[in-house]
Design an enzyme around this catalytic site. Structure first.
Site, short mmCIF file in Angstrom:
data_model
loop_
_atom_site.label_atom_id
_atom_site.label_comp_id
_atom_site.label_asym_id
_atom_site.label_seq_id
_atom_site.Cartn_x
_atom_site.Cartn_y
_atom_site.Cartn_z
N CYS A 1 41.23 100.84 84.16
CA CYS A 1 42.34 100.09 84.73
C CYS A 1 42.32 100.25 86.25
O CYS A 1 42.34 101.37 86.75
CB CYS A 1 43.65 100.60 84.16
SG CYS A 1 45.07 99.62 84.66
N CYS B 1 45.05 98.36 76.84
CA CYS B 1 44.22 99.23 76.01
C CYS B 1 42.83 98.62 75.96
O CYS B 1 42.60 97.55 76.52
CB CYS B 1 44.82 99.47 74.62
SG CYS B 1 44.87 98.05 73.52
N CYS C 1 42.79 103.42 77.68
CA CYS C 1 41.70 102.70 78.35
C CYS C 1 41.02 103.54 79.41
O CYS C 1 40.10 103.08 80.09
CB CYS C 1 42.17 101.37 78.92
SG CYS C 1 43.32 101.47 80.27
#
Length: 140
Positions: free
Chosen positions: A89, A11, A85
């Site tokens: 990522c 996150c 997020c």
């Protein structure tokens, strides 16, 4: 997937949702799953309301610290679970990605964090059942 699957929770701040998810997975799966968590922009400390909410169910995350997301962490994981997020990522072919959407506990009190904690537990239980179900006990 290896004998012992590896899961990475990601996150933004690695201070609430991903910390609670990692703690639940460690608590519920024991040593059957390797567990990591990280953030794309880690905070200074784990959210105190998340610490309190987890303590209420007997899980101590007070010593945890937010960690930065690295490419190696994603590369070494079998399952990468993002929790708000977005596109930060890194994506590698052959990895499994899940996007869980529990509410962000940032800035909320423990009363608001409890349902988030419980939702994450339910998600983690489903993940365990899928990637590392308990082996039936041998009968004599």
């Amino acid at each position: 997937m290896a004998d012992k699957p590896s899961v990475l929770f990601v996150c933004v701040h690695n201070a609430g949702r991903s910390q609670m998810a990692a703690a639940w997975l460690t608590h519920l799966a024991g040593d059957r799953i390797e567990v990591h968590s990280a953030g794309s922009n880690p905070g200074d400390q784990v959210n105190p309301a998340a610490v309190e909410a987890m303590a209420e169910v007997g899980i101590d995350i007070s010593a945890e610290t937010p960690k930065i997301l690295t490419i190696d962490a994603v590369r070494e994981s079998d399952v990468c679970i993002t929790m708000g997020c977005g596109d930060t990522c890194p994506v590698f072919p052959g990895k499994r990605y899940l996007d869980w959407k529990p509410e962000d506990p940032a800035g909320q009190g423990v009363e608001a964090v409890r349902p988030i904690r419980d939702e994450i537990k339910t998600l983690v239980e489903g993940l365990i059942a899928e990637i590392a179900p308990a082996k039936p006990e041998a009968t004599a």
